[in-house]
Motif scaffolding. Structure first.
Motif, PDB file in Angstrom:
ATOM      1  N   ASP A   1     -16.330  -4.862  13.134  1.00 31.31           N
ATOM      2  CA  ASP A   1     -17.190  -4.690  12.094  1.00 31.31           C
ATOM      3  C   ASP A   1     -16.768  -5.705  10.689  1.00 31.31           C
ATOM      4  O   ASP A   1     -17.617  -6.344  10.038  1.00 31.31           O
ATOM      5  CB  ASP A   1     -17.354  -3.434  11.344  1.00 31.31           C
ATOM      6  CG  ASP A   1     -17.993  -2.609  12.340  1.00 31.31           C
ATOM      7  OD1 ASP A   1     -18.782  -3.053  12.949  1.00 31.31           O
ATOM      8  OD2 ASP A   1     -17.799  -1.355  12.163  1.00 31.31           O
ATOM      9  N   ASN A   2     -15.476  -5.801  10.543  1.00 24.06           N
ATOM     10  CA  ASN A   2     -14.935  -6.721   9.561  1.00 24.06           C
ATOM     11  C   ASN A   2     -15.655  -6.664   8.258  1.00 24.06           C
ATOM     12  O   ASN A   2     -15.857  -7.713   7.577  1.00 24.06           O
ATOM     13  CB  ASN A   2     -14.699  -8.099   9.923  1.00 24.06           C
ATOM     14  CG  ASN A   2     -13.882  -9.103   9.360  1.00 24.06           C
ATOM     15  OD1 ASN A   2     -13.018  -8.514   8.838  1.00 24.06           O
ATOM     16  ND2 ASN A   2     -14.389 -10.229   9.368  1.00 24.06           N
ATOM     17  N   PRO A   3     -15.840  -5.338   7.664  1.00 18.84           N
ATOM     18  CA  PRO A   3     -16.516  -5.329   6.494  1.00 18.84           C
ATOM     19  C   PRO A   3     -15.856  -5.730   5.217  1.00 18.84           C
ATOM     20  O   PRO A   3     -14.754  -5.706   5.071  1.00 18.84           O
ATOM     21  CB  PRO A   3     -16.891  -4.036   6.260  1.00 18.84           C
ATOM     22  CG  PRO A   3     -15.943  -3.248   7.053  1.00 18.84           C
ATOM     23  CD  PRO A   3     -15.526  -4.175   8.093  1.00 18.84           C
ATOM     24  N   ARG A   4     -16.814  -6.402   4.084  1.00 11.37           N
ATOM     25  CA  ARG A   4     -16.114  -6.701   2.931  1.00 11.37           C
ATOM     26  C   ARG A   4     -16.560  -5.297   2.122  1.00 11.37           C
ATOM     27  O   ARG A   4     -17.707  -5.284   1.537  1.00 11.37           O
ATOM     28  CB  ARG A   4     -16.851  -7.685   2.436  1.00 11.37           C
ATOM     29  CG  ARG A   4     -16.359  -8.385   1.134  1.00 11.37           C
ATOM     30  CD  ARG A   4     -16.993  -9.580   0.843  1.00 11.37           C
ATOM     31  NE  ARG A   4     -16.419  -9.838  -0.582  1.00 11.37           N
ATOM     32  CZ  ARG A   4     -15.527 -11.134  -0.720  1.00 11.37           C
ATOM     33  NH1 ARG A   4     -15.096 -11.684   0.188  1.00 11.37           N
ATOM     34  NH2 ARG A   4     -14.997 -11.205  -1.969  1.00 11.37           N
TER      35      ARG A   4
ATOM     36  N   THR B   1     -11.552  -2.943   1.752  1.00 12.91           N
ATOM     37  CA  THR B   1     -10.786  -4.376   1.946  1.00 12.91           C
ATOM     38  C   THR B   1     -10.937  -5.409   0.704  1.00 12.91           C
ATOM     39  O   THR B   1     -10.350  -6.277   1.002  1.00 12.91           O
ATOM     40  CB  THR B   1     -11.635  -4.938   3.051  1.00 12.91           C
ATOM     41  OG1 THR B   1     -12.659  -5.059   2.916  1.00 12.91           O
ATOM     42  CG2 THR B   1     -11.529  -3.990   4.162  1.00 12.91           C
ATOM     43  N   VAL B   2     -11.624  -4.862  -0.269  1.00 17.90           N
ATOM     44  CA  VAL B   2     -11.597  -5.771  -1.704  1.00 17.90           C
ATOM     45  C   VAL B   2     -10.605  -5.262  -2.421  1.00 17.90           C
ATOM     46  O   VAL B   2      -9.482  -5.864  -2.970  1.00 17.90           O
ATOM     47  CB  VAL B   2     -12.915  -5.956  -2.097  1.00 17.90           C
ATOM     48  CG1 VAL B   2     -12.627  -7.033  -3.453  1.00 17.90           C
ATOM     49  CG2 VAL B   2     -13.633  -6.697  -1.003  1.00 17.90           C
ATOM     50  N   SER B   3     -10.700  -4.142  -2.743  1.00 17.98           N
ATOM     51  CA  SER B   3      -9.816  -3.643  -3.990  1.00 17.98           C
ATOM     52  C   SER B   3      -8.458  -3.245  -3.323  1.00 17.98           C
ATOM     53  O   SER B   3      -7.523  -2.911  -4.020  1.00 17.98           O
ATOM     54  CB  SER B   3     -10.453  -2.543  -4.679  1.00 17.98           C
ATOM     55  OG  SER B   3     -10.463  -1.377  -3.737  1.00 17.98           O
ATOM     56  N   TYR B   4      -8.494  -2.814  -2.077  1.00 14.35           N
ATOM     57  CA  TYR B   4      -7.289  -2.263  -1.279  1.00 14.35           C
ATOM     58  C   TYR B   4      -7.362  -0.926  -1.567  1.00 14.35           C
ATOM     59  O   TYR B   4      -6.379  -0.062  -1.156  1.00 14.35           O
ATOM     60  CB  TYR B   4      -6.124  -2.848  -1.206  1.00 14.35           C
ATOM     61  CG  TYR B   4      -5.889  -4.080  -0.788  1.00 14.35           C
ATOM     62  CD1 TYR B   4      -7.282  -5.117  -0.147  1.00 14.35           C
ATOM     63  CD2 TYR B   4      -4.947  -5.176  -0.951  1.00 14.35           C
ATOM     64  CE1 TYR B   4      -7.346  -6.247   0.108  1.00 14.35           C
ATOM     65  CE2 TYR B   4      -5.025  -6.498  -0.397  1.00 14.35           C
ATOM     66  CZ  TYR B   4      -5.966  -7.259   0.182  1.00 14.35           C
ATOM     67  OH  TYR B   4      -6.268  -8.193   0.656  1.00 14.35           O
ATOM     68  N   GLU B   5      -8.176  -0.132  -2.259  1.00 10.18           N
ATOM     69  CA  GLU B   5      -7.915   1.244  -2.653  1.00 10.18           C
ATOM     70  C   GLU B   5      -8.273   1.990  -1.447  1.00 10.18           C
ATOM     71  O   GLU B   5      -9.004   1.647  -0.421  1.00 10.18           O
ATOM     72  CB  GLU B   5      -8.955   1.656  -3.980  1.00 10.18           C
ATOM     73  CG  GLU B   5      -8.743   3.055  -4.116  1.00 10.18           C
ATOM     74  CD  GLU B   5      -9.983   3.412  -5.341  1.00 10.18           C
ATOM     75  OE1 GLU B   5     -10.005   4.696  -5.652  1.00 10.18           O
ATOM     76  OE2 GLU B   5     -10.692   2.705  -5.822  1.00 10.18           O
ATOM     77  N   ILE B   6      -7.303   3.017  -1.204  1.00 11.98           N
ATOM     78  CA  ILE B   6      -7.354   3.973   0.049  1.00 11.98           C
ATOM     79  C   ILE B   6      -8.454   5.327  -0.689  1.00 11.98           C
ATOM     80  O   ILE B   6      -7.757   5.904  -1.392  1.00 11.98           O
ATOM     81  CB  ILE B   6      -6.116   4.534   0.658  1.00 11.98           C
ATOM     82  CG1 ILE B   6      -5.473   2.950   1.183  1.00 11.98           C
ATOM     83  CG2 ILE B   6      -6.298   5.401   1.429  1.00 11.98           C
ATOM     84  CD1 ILE B   6      -4.144   3.465   1.840  1.00 11.98           C
TER      85      ILE B   6
ATOM     86  N   GLU C   1     -10.098   2.243   9.386  1.00 15.64           N
ATOM     87  CA  GLU C   1      -9.117   1.789  10.044  1.00 15.64           C
ATOM     88  C   GLU C   1      -8.255   2.602  10.530  1.00 15.64           C
ATOM     89  O   GLU C   1      -7.971   3.721   9.920  1.00 15.64           O
ATOM     90  CB  GLU C   1      -8.595   0.454   9.284  1.00 15.64           C
ATOM     91  CG  GLU C   1      -7.992   0.809   8.061  1.00 15.64           C
ATOM     92  CD  GLU C   1      -7.382  -0.143   7.172  1.00 15.64           C
ATOM     93  OE1 GLU C   1      -7.795  -1.357   7.459  1.00 15.64           O
ATOM     94  OE2 GLU C   1      -6.980   0.067   6.028  1.00 15.64           O
TER      95      GLU C   1
ATOM     96  N   ARG D   1     -10.599   2.606   3.546  1.00 12.44           N
ATOM     97  CA  ARG D   1     -10.090   1.922   2.598  1.00 12.44           C
ATOM     98  C   ARG D   1     -10.952   0.513   2.141  1.00 12.44           C
ATOM     99  O   ARG D   1     -11.750   0.202   2.829  1.00 12.44           O
ATOM    100  CB  ARG D   1      -8.825   1.025   3.032  1.00 12.44           C
ATOM    101  CG  ARG D   1      -7.799   0.397   2.206  1.00 12.44           C
ATOM    102  CD  ARG D   1      -6.600   0.047   2.669  1.00 12.44           C
ATOM    103  NE  ARG D   1      -6.988  -0.898   3.949  1.00 12.44           N
ATOM    104  CZ  ARG D   1      -6.860  -2.332   3.860  1.00 12.44           C
ATOM    105  NH1 ARG D   1      -6.829  -2.867   2.687  1.00 12.44           N
ATOM    106  NH2 ARG D   1      -7.296  -3.139   5.027  1.00 12.44           N
TER     107      ARG D   1
ATOM    108  N   LEU E   1       0.845  -1.045   0.038  1.00 13.39           N
ATOM    109  CA  LEU E   1       0.110   0.035   0.100  1.00 13.39           C
ATOM    110  C   LEU E   1       1.072   1.245   0.000  1.00 13.39           C
ATOM    111  O   LEU E   1       2.009   1.374   0.429  1.00 13.39           O
ATOM    112  CB  LEU E   1      -0.898   0.125   1.229  1.00 13.39           C
ATOM    113  CG  LEU E   1      -1.716  -1.107   1.665  1.00 13.39           C
ATOM    114  CD1 LEU E   1      -2.580  -0.892   2.547  1.00 13.39           C
ATOM    115  CD2 LEU E   1      -2.452  -1.704   0.301  1.00 13.39           C
TER     116      LEU E   1
ATOM    117  N   HIS F   1     -14.123   0.203   4.588  1.00 18.95           N
ATOM    118  CA  HIS F   1     -13.608  -0.015   6.325  1.00 18.95           C
ATOM    119  C   HIS F   1     -12.844   1.078   6.704  1.00 18.95           C
ATOM    120  O   HIS F   1     -12.097   1.998   5.703  1.00 18.95           O
ATOM    121  CB  HIS F   1     -12.749  -1.208   6.326  1.00 18.95           C
ATOM    122  CG  HIS F   1     -12.492  -1.749   7.545  1.00 18.95           C
ATOM    123  ND1 HIS F   1     -13.437  -1.533   8.547  1.00 18.95           N
ATOM    124  CD2 HIS F   1     -11.314  -2.239   8.130  1.00 18.95           C
ATOM    125  CE1 HIS F   1     -12.818  -2.233   9.713  1.00 18.95           C
ATOM    126  NE2 HIS F   1     -11.337  -2.386   9.479  1.00 18.95           N
TER     127      HIS F   1
END
Lengths: 416, 102, 208, 1005
Positions: free
Chosen positions: B48-51, B74-79, B56, B72, B2, B54
């Motif tokens: 929460d641990n959302p897909r 959590t699937v694409s990791y895009e911030i 964080e 961010r 990242l 998120h």
């Protein structure tokens, strides 16, 4: 079910392999089942198999959004061991180990369970204290294991650098001879074939998108192929457990993290055991195909992307080269990531929920693969009876409220 | 790996300078002595641990040593944004669903 | 009770001080070394904490140091006359470099000038400074840190705290040709070893 | 005969520089500019390896990264061995030594080949899942044989003589691939002033321009290429990296490039300081993916026999290396590239038997050219079987109906020794897929194109753009788009003029039907390296493996070192046909890093050996070394463990050191303890919140021990904190916990209590700490200090400032040994001076340096805990019997307090810290020994606790231990048992954990 054997292979060879049957059907979902299992990975399929085989409950559907065994079952580093520290965890993993030991024959499917032994290295005095504590506990729990000194480690694993000149010299190890590796895909396929043969419907490419709950009782699941009814639903969905829980209005103490692994290009046999080091942070075994199978640590952030960060891979290979200097010129072929659902105490959840009939089996973190048959076995019991199997009981969600955690962090570290 | 914008340093830095510190905006119960075990457990362990989207917390560990928040995927990791401690996210699952800021 | 304990930690003459790199031996790098490495030992270091939004705080610091407090991230201000400098570390933290032995008087002066919530900490024993010059200095940094040291991103007058190999270091650029590394005492040997190793291909001249 | 397949003219090899090399022990020669593969072909070497499963003879198929067969073991010495080198990517150098990875006794005559032939039908995909199950006990034996047969090359048995390093970059544009698209992009970007990196995996830049016959601006493309390279190298901010493979594309445009720096020179780096290869870590603003495309081979029977090549490989070997890999060529093609191969072959003066084209009416320029040159063209047909075993002897061809998947019309057998096939092109999308972006099927191009990745622009062949003018233009456009995204102004660049050739439309040719059904036809290979056949894929689908991921896993398709570059799309197409689906319905293809394999060493870089992890030293490290200390790793610190004198064992040294402390005076380097300076008006309040005990009343220059918990009530750290001023405290932490505790304090301050006025700063490295302890500590210290050390003026748990050995010091009178102790803290630069000054009195006072082991014994005798040894994250302050250190009635609900009242933490039978005295005083219990109450029970036993610390005490004259025991606090005097691995059962009595001086009189003198 078509029995598999060496003789069968020869017979089929004569007919140009044209008469092999499907390993499992591709059924249309029924409207109602006695039990629905959400998640067609190793644990879910094992649950279905044991439900049918040991409890006679065959009106069962396994609902899988992708393909069978396509999640962490397909992405792990296949290590099997049961040398856990705490009684509760040790009992669960040893239960699994005993099932592993007859699994190929039970399933009539060679899962290639190779009991080549697992070394957990110690590099500091505290490592050695922890190893002694764990091995002593294992022994009194009836689990095989011994503490080895540096020389004994060297004898078992000559390719490992046991010299005193490394940054963190190997001071010793724990050794579980019954530990080893298994062929991960075969585990899912073997359970799938077994479950299918007993009448379980394996429904692939079908995603659960909602839960129907009335008066605190589960009535079934909404799927991309419509509603399917069942008053007992077991969720065995690893990294996606949180998403399913939210559908039922439940919060879980889980975080899903990327866990990466990698393999080298295949080389001739050079490493005959599983070697794990929490301190140097690397673990390695060699597959039957010749690949060095190497696991990295968990990436610290939440991630569902089935990939992690490059520095994690870098650190892992630094550790591997430190432990095995002669692997320096071996090439890394491929890396990948799984999604591990981790609990605060590094132990799983096998539990009923506030919703009647809804159960969760999740939170295995990095320890899921090795538990597959045991997890399925006790979870099937739990679903069949409606309350926890004695081995599963300590792994209830309630422990996070009462404080009765089973903290395997200290002993497990990177824990694979 | 990242690439994270530190809102205090005003620069993007490599992930290796940061440590992820879990879900943001977790509030410690105001009166711990009088809250239930369930409320305390929720604060300690339940996430929460959302897909998807998120919020964080990250620590700029080998930089300015400040904690800050990151929105961010959590699937694409895009911030999508980073913001200082004490601030609220501009982008949330709700704002995204409402077709607000992308 | 006094609020804060301050004392002169400098020993007088006759006491042999040892820098964190006193145990290493230098290396000669041939006729045209690509990297020239020197330790500037025994500098004075003060960590300053305070509120940059407080004008009085900023003015007080400037008053004492003879240069303005850097409030822009990573700004490095230098007072060449005094041989001192101050670097932005964090929105409420700065690292002041001083000629060795002047840290006590500077701390006293700061404490006299400043009021309200602030802190000054003498950290002179815990840090040392290495200068890196030579035609390959920047190559060496590229091999050592993931921070972007390209001149476009790292002009003179900047300093960053970042990862350096597997340690943390402050990298400063006081002039066109000079890079400075401020490293922690306990990591100094490691950083030096790293620098020597990474410089091998360029030729290293290190007088430590 | 030397190099029978080498042409006298042409190619970009340097005939003036001949190079000798050996393959499988035989000597050959080639030229500079050759790859190992081109040199082997030049020398007429047909069989380069044996296949993995069936041991079939295999030859070179491709000319680059996709090569599945020519995988060799490289290295002239043991240490220089490199397994699994792709001969097509290995530059030839003088003295190169290579071997086949499989084949016994050799590749030409392989004993396993017979087994492969006979057993082949039984060895379909997944056969091992169906057998080797009985008897169960035999599996480990079967496995041994399976393992022996597997694997390609071998790891060296000696340590790697080479080094590898890393180099970090940030750039605006990273251009991956220096073919026409990439170079055009680079030329454009270079003019903008942007920071540009362009890399290419080949030895030289140019990609397809290196071998094309096309003209650019009316001149051979190679001339334009040479000019372009000069232009680029003149640009200041363009970094050109040949021999550099982009092997992994990670999040946020982070790309790793692997540069082979000396692999083209020798098997070890010529000079010691040279890294053999270098990983470039590139953070790019924009990535231009100009990775080109990969030709697909056609799947037909016996398509693995040596002499079967790709059409593009044939052209490449002829044009670049002046090597014709045979005499008589048959081409089977679905594209016009097949004609190029035929034309090149003909130009090289060898015979083209026929071009067999599956299309009905190909009419492209090259088709016409071939026709004009008299090449026999057979349309609507394909090669369905190759004849021959160690080299192609003929091609069987027939008219095909691809829609019906049958052969139609007449069969013909064409004698030849080479079959070149071209089933079409697949864009090289691998890198884009690394980021998680799924490739997208493009029906027009009959291939997958890159999925969308933020910050990435595909260009040229990677985006299924194949004609040269269009490729160049796409490179230019990609660069302009990228520059705009990076904030650079547009630049205008002239495109070179390339002639637009007329191409006939390609057909989709994956598998050619055979006379017999796939299951009965001779093997039709899809993945050559893993011996995956069309019949194998068919069998997989028959058995229910219908997802392409299942098919791949069941058959091992794409799991080789070539990562399925040649086979994956064919495999998907075959599966799709069998399942009656389209290719996109069957799935998409996912690639993971690496694009091509990278050695572990290269990825590890210099972070190995002595640079694997920092070794942290205290200011006194050199002294410890000189004194012969044995060291213990504590975190990254090297701490003296004990100081043996002469031939002392550890036990003897520790006994001596303990005795010295109890009777005289010992000295410990305690500098590694974490030290945090805390200043601010709310410092005291803050301490009260993070420590379990009270801080409100701590007076000036007073010290207090504190316990820190997490909010789950479990002990996480401990240490002594001193009040230096009303707003000023110095906190100490455990050695291992220092960094984490500072982060912890900052966490609470920054996120929960920002209103508290307090600053934390690490002073761990600033202060050196020397602990002198023992009855003579005061006498020793008084020799070198002006501080009044008298009992009443400098009391236990107090701090003083003063001069020690001429150095300003803070001295803390605290004790971790139970003896009279002074911890001398000085600015670390003076530590050695003070230490030496103390040692001037060594003989007078019997001053003895001691290490961590003695420290542990001494503290354990006093019942002092070590966090992390006597605790494990599941222990509360109450479990430790440290209620005295818990401020239950503090006004603020401090961290950890609430959790102590949960049901499980309130249990009376929790494990509690106790002392143990073995019944046999000579016994030193094992640390980690498990405790039971009833030693007679059978396994599994009910374990009630474990030994956390255990030592021999010279002072007590016996072994003693600390342990956590269930309900231990209520069990004083009871016996417990420790059944050990050697069969012995140790008995011990539960006692107080304070073994020595319970009233603390010794430290208070």
């Amino acid at each position: 079910m078509q029995r598999y054997s060496g003789f069968g292979l020869a017979k089929h060879a004569l007919s140009h392999n044209e008469n092999w049957q499907r390993m499992w059907r591709n059924p249309t979902p029924k409207k109602k089942y006695d039990v629905i299992i959400v998640g067609g990975g190793g644990h879910g399929l094992a649950t279905a198999y044991y439900l049918a085989k040991e409890h006679g409950i065959t009106n069962v559907a396994v609902i899988e959004k992708g393909w069978l065994g396509g999640g962490n079952t397909a992405r792990n580093t296949t290590i099997v061991r049961s040398n856990y520290l705490w009684d509760e965890a040790a009992e669960l993993y040893e239960h699994a180990m005993k099932l592993w030991e007859g699994l190929s024959q039970d399933l009539n499917y060679n899962v290639m369970f190779s009991q080549r032994g697992v070394l957990n290295l110690g590099h500091t005095l505290q490592d050695m204290r922890d190893i002694q504590r764990r091995v002593n506990a294992n022994r009194l729990n009836g689990i095989d294991g011994e503490v080895l000194d540096t020389q004994q480690v060297k004898e078992i694993c000559p390719v490992l650098d046991c010299s005193p000149n490394t940054r963190y010299p190997v001071l010793g190890a724990s050794w579980q001879p019954r530990g080893g590796v298994a062929r991960h895909d075969a585990v899912a396929w073997g359970f799938a074939r077994g479950a299918d043969a007993l009448g379980v419907d394996l429904i692939q490419q079908t995603e659960v998108i909602g839960m129907r709950i009335e008066d605190g009782q589960i009535l079934g699941v909404e799927t991309t192929r419509g509603f399917i009814a069942a008053e007992t639903v077991g969720c065995v969905a690893a990294g996606n457990s949180g998403v399913l829980a939210r559908m039922a209005g439940i919060k879980l103490p889980l975080e899903s993290h990327p866990l990466q692994a990698l393999v080298s290009e295949p080389i001739k046999p050079v490493l005959d055991t599983v070697v794990m080091s929490n301190h140097v942070h690397g673990y390695c075994s060699q597959s039957d195909k010749g690949d060095l199978v190497i696991g990295a640590g968990i990436d610290g952030y939440n991630g569902y992307g089935q990939r992690g960060s490059y520095p994690t891979i870098e650190h892992t290979l630094q550790a591997i080269v430190e432990m095995f200097p002669t692997f320096s010129r071996v090439r890394m072929n491929r890396q990948w990531g799984g999604i591990v659902d981790t609990c605060p105490d590094a132990c799983p959840i096998l539990s009923a929920t506030p919703v009647k009939g809804l159960f969760f089996n999740c939170g295995w973190g990095t320890g899921g693969f090795k538990a597959t048959p045991g997890s399925g076995n006790v979870f099937a019991w739990t679903l069949a009876k409606g309350y926890a199997h004695p081995i599963a009981a300590p792994f209830s969600i309630d422990r996070f409220v009462s404080g009765k955690l089973i903290d395997e962090h200290g002993a497990a570290g990177v824990a694979h | 790996m990242l690439h994270i914008y530190c809102p205090y340093c005003g620069e993007h830095r490599e992930e290796s300078e940061f440590r992820p510190k879990g879900q943001a905006h977790i509030l410690r119960p105001k009166d711990p002595d009088n809250c239930s075990d369930e409320v305390w457990a929720d604060y300690l362990f339940f996430r929460d641990n959302p897909r998807g989207l998120h919020h964080e917390m990250w620590l700029h560990a080998t930089g300015c040593r400040k904690y800050f928040n990151v929105t961010r995927d959590t699937v694409s990791y895009e911030i999508l944004e980073t913001y200082k401690m004490g601030e609220q996210p501009k982008i949330t699952a709700q704002s995204r669903a409402a077709g607000g800021e992308k | 009770m006094s609020n804060v304990a301050v004392f002169d930690q400098n020993a007088g003459a006759g006491v042999l001080a040892e820098s964190p790199l006193s145990h290493v031996s230098g290396r000669k790098g041939g006729s045209s070394p690509g990297v020239i490495l020197r330790e500037k030992a025994f500098m004075g270091y003060l960590t300053l904490r305070g509120n940059a939004a407080d004008a009085a705080f900023c003015e007080g610091v400037e008053q004492v140091l003879g240069m303005p407090l850097p409030t822009a991230p990573m700004a490095l201000h230098q007072n060449t006359q005094k041989g001192s400098s101050i670097l932005w570390i964090s929105p409420d933290e700065w690292l002041i470099l001083l000629p060795g032995g002047t840290e006590y008087e500077t701390e006293l002066a700061l404490r006299a000038e400043l009021s309200g919530h602030f802190a000054v900490v003498n950290v002179s024993g815990g840090l040392t400074l290495l200068t890196v010059t030579g035609p390959d200095a920047r190559h060496l940094l590229h091999k050592s840190t993931g921070y972007d040291v390209h001149p476009r991103n790292f002009p003179v007058g900047k300093g960053v705290t970042t990862t350096f190999a597997k340690a943390t270091a402050i990298i400063r650029r006081p002039s066109e040709t000079t890079w400075e590394l401020v490293v922690r005492r306990s990591f100094a040997d490691y950083c030096y070893r790293w620098l020597v190793d990474a410089s091998r291909e360029f030729g290293l001249d290190a007088e430590i | 005969m030397s190099q029978p397949n080498r042409l006298n003219q042409g190619g970009s090899i340097d005939r003036s520089k001949p190079l000798d090399f050996t393959f499988n022990g035989l000597r050959y020669s080639g030229y500079e500019g050759d790859t190992l593969a081109s040199a082997l072909l030049a020398n007429g070497v047909d069989i380069v390896n044996r296949s993995f499963k069936y041991s079939r003879p295999r030859g070179i198929v491709a000319s680059g990264a996709a090569e599945p067969n020519a995988i060799v073991q490289l290295g002239s010495t043991e240490a220089a061995q490199v397994p699994n080198v792709r001969a097509t990517q290995q530059a030839l150098y003088q003295g190169l030594s290579a071997r086949s990875t499989n084949g016994w006794p050799n590749v030409n005559h392989d004993a396993m080949g017979l087994l492969g032939k006979l057993g082949g039908p039984m060895m379909g995909p997944g056969f091992y899942y169906k057998t080797f199950m009985a008897p169960a006990s035999m599996w480990m034996t079967y496995e041994k044989f399976i393992r022996k047969a597997a694997g390609l090359g071998r790891a060296p048995q000696e340590k790697d003589p080479d080094i590898y390093d890393h180099y970090n970059h940030h750039c605006d544009l990273l251009i991956i691939g220096a073919g026409p698209a990439g170079l055009m992009a680079a030329l454009t970007a270079a003019r903008s002033g942007a920071r540009v990196i362009i890399c290419d995996e080949q030895e030289t830049f140019g990609g397809s321009l290196l071998e094309t016959a096309d003209l650019l601006d009316g001149k051979p493309a190679q001339q334009w290429l040479a000019n372009a390279l000069v232009q680029l190298s003149d640009c200041g901010d363009v970094l050109m990296l040949p021999r550099t493979t982009a092997n992994g594309y990670h999040d946020h445009n982070f790309v790793t490039l692997h540069e082979r720096r000396t692999e083209h020179l020798a098997d070890t780096a010529p000079e010691a300081h040279q890294s053999r290869s270098r990983m470039h870590h590139v953070r790019a603003g924009q990535v231009i993916l100009a990775t080109g495309s990969q030709e697909r081979p056609v799947v037909y029977a016996n398509n693995d026999v040596p002499g079967n090549l790709l059409c593009s490989a044939v052209s490449c070997y002829i044009r670049r290396y002046a090597v014709v890999p045979g005499q008589k060529l048959v081409v089977t093609t679905a594209t016009d590239i097949g004609y190029q191969a035929a034309l090149d072959w003909l130009d090289a003066g060898r015979e083209v038997v026929a071009v067999v084209d599956c299309r009905a009416n190909p009419d492209g320029d090259r088709v016409k050219q071939a026709r004009q040159k008299g090449i026999r063209i057979i349309t609507g047909s394909a090669v369905f079987e190759a004849k021959g075993s160690k080299r192609v002897t003929a091609a069987r061809i027939a008219a095909v109906d691809l829609d019906a998947f049958t052969l139609t019309g007449q069969l013909e057998e064409l004698a030849c020794d080479t079959i070149a096939s071209s089933g079409g092109f697949s864009p090289v999308v691998h890198l884009s897929a690394h980021t998680g972006a799924r490739p997208v099927w493009n029906e027009e191009a009959l291939g997958f194109v890159p999925g969308r990745v933020k910050g990435m622009i595909p260009a040229g062949g990677a985006d299924a753009i194949y004609s040269l003018p269009a490729v160049l233009e796409s490179g230019l456009q990609a660069a302009q788009q990228a520059l705009q995204s990076c904030g650079y102004a547009a630049v205008s660049v002239d495109l070179p003029k390339a002639s637009q050739r007329i191409e006939s439309k390609s057909a989709a040719l994956f598998q050619v039907p055979h006379l017999k059904p796939t299951s009965r036809a001779p093997k039709q290979f899809v993945d050559l390296q893993n011996d995956v056949t069309a019949a194998g894929i068919e069998l997989a689908t028959r058995e229910g493996f219908e997802s392409i991921e299942h098919v791949k896993r069941y058959t091992a398709l794409g799991f080789g070192t070539d990562q399925g570059k040649l086979g994956n799309i064919n495999g998907m197409a075959i599966a799709a046909r069998i399942l009656g689906q389209t290719i996109p319905e069957t799935g998409t293809t996912v690639f993971r890093p690496n694009y091509t394999g990278i050695t572990f060493g290269a990825i590890a870089g210099r972070h190995c050996g002595e640079l694997f992890d920092p070794e942290r030293y205290t200011a006194l490290h050199a002294w410890h070394l000189k004194r012969g200390a044995k060291f213990e790793d504590v975190g990254q610190w090297k701490r003296p463990w004990y100081f043996p004198v002469g031939n002392e064992t550890m036990h003897e040294a520790v006994a001596r050191e303990c005795q010295a402390v109890r009777e005289k005076v010992g000295i410990l380097d305690a500098s590694t303890l974490g030290k945090i300076d805390i200043q601010g008006a709310d410092a005291r309040e803050f301490l009260g919140r993070v420590y379990t005990n009270k801080w409100a009343q701590l007076g000036l220059n007073k010290c207090r021990y504190g316990l820190m918990c997490k909010d789950d009530g479990m002990v996480m750290d401990d240490g002594v904190t001193t009040c230096l001023g009303d707003n000023h405290f110095l906190m100490t932490t455990t050695t291992g916990g220092a960094a984490a505790i500072l982060d912890w304090l900052e966490l609470w301050h920054q996120t929960e209590w920002p209103e508290l006025e307090v600053y934390f700063n690490s002073v761990t490295d600033h202060w050196a700490t020397m602990t002198i302890t023992g009855p003579r500590a005061r006498d020793l210290l008084s020799e070198v200090t002006d501080i009044d050390l008298s009992k009443d003026s400098f009391k236990f748990m107090e701090c003083r400032e003063g001069m020690v050995a001429g150095v300003p010091a803070r001295v803390y009178r605290i004790s971790f040994t139970g003896e009279l102790t002074y911890e001398i803290n000085v600015q670390a630069n003076y530590a050695m001076h003070v230490w030496n000054a103390l040692f001037e009195h060594e003989s007078t006072y019997g001053l003895t340096p001691y290490g961590t082991e003695t420290m542990h014994v001494l503290r354990a005798e006093k019942g002092f805990i070590i966090v992390g040894q006597d605790t494990d994250g599941s222990v509360t302050p109450e479990d430790l019997g440290m209620q005295w250190c818990v401020g239950y009635d503090k006004p603020f609900s401090w961290i950890g307090k609430r959790a102590l009242s949960r049901p499980d933490t309130r249990r009376k039978d929790r494990k509690q810290l106790v002392g143990l005295l073995p019944t046999d005083p000579s016994v030193v219990l094992q640390e980690g020994a498990q405790i039971v109450f009833d030693p007679k029970q059978s396994i599994p036993m009910k374990m009630k606790g474990h030994v956390t610390s255990s030592y021999y005490s010279p002072t007590l004259g016996q072994g003693f231990a600390l342990a956590l025991v269930m309900g231990g606090a209520e069990r004083m005097g009871e016996k417990v048992y420790m059944p050990m691995a050697d069969g012995r059962v140790h008995e011990a009595e539960i006692v107080s954990p304070i073994f020595l001086d319970p009233k603390g009189e010794r430290q208070n003198v």
